[in-house]
Scaffold this active site. Sequence first.
Site, PDB file in Angstrom:
ATOM      1  N   GLY A 110       0.681  -1.690  -0.246  1.00 42.77           N
ATOM      2  CA  GLY A 110      -0.107  -0.180  -0.170  1.00 42.77           C
ATOM      3  C   GLY A 110       0.626   1.094   0.043  1.00 42.77           C
ATOM      4  CB  CYS A 111       4.225   2.003   2.248  1.00 45.93           C
ATOM      5  SG  CYS A 111       3.132   2.150   3.828  1.00 45.93           S
ATOM      6  CB  THR A 112       5.205   0.825  -2.820  1.00 43.82           C
ATOM      7  OG1 THR A 112       6.019   0.037  -2.252  1.00 43.82           O
ATOM      8  CG2 THR A 112       5.804   0.172  -3.995  1.00 43.82           C
TER       9      THR A 112
END
Length: 216
Positions: A110-112
């Site tokens: 998700g952060c990528t």
Amino acid sequence: MAFTPATACCKPSLLLAPRASSSSSSRARAQPLLCTPSTSTFRGLRAPPVTAPRWRRPATSTAIVCGKVSKGSVPPNFTLKDQNGKPVSLNKFKGKPVVVYFYPADETPGCTKQACAFRDSYEKFKKAGAEVIGISGDDTSSHKSFAQKYKLPFTLLSDEGNKVRKEWGVPGDLFGTLPGRQTYVLDKNGVVQYIYNNQFQPEKHIGETLRILQGL
């Protein structure tokens, strides 16, 4: 022989009052007990006053952290190291809009996605005159590797120990087991104009913040 009435020999002061009939006594005993205190000495003992139970405030739970930084407030300043190990202060960006987004960790799916979405729209943020700052609890070497791998053109700050996250009151997810994903839009005066929280749709943070920036 003359008849003398029986009552003629009795003195009036010795006459007894007539007793109440058994039926009236039973009716008197059947009357319900009053809840209000009695003021008459002929009704027996004085009943204690009846008071309503006091309302007590429910205990406050400490499991959920509420945001300390809210819309219209000026968040506390911070100084953290970026992906190159250089100290960066929030006050440095005063005079221009700033997008500060807190994310759980480098290299997570998700952060990528979120970081790459900010990267792909970075020119739009520059056109709006805004700076983008990403903050997580990863160290500077992790940030440097993450930024180089995905060619991120914006600043990543290392908040080891999550001190700034706690000061800003970023709420956690999954009962506090997962660091929250929250984005703040600050105007050129450093005042928060928008807060967006969405853990499981990270790309939406970009569209929402751009919409707000275009209205500043």
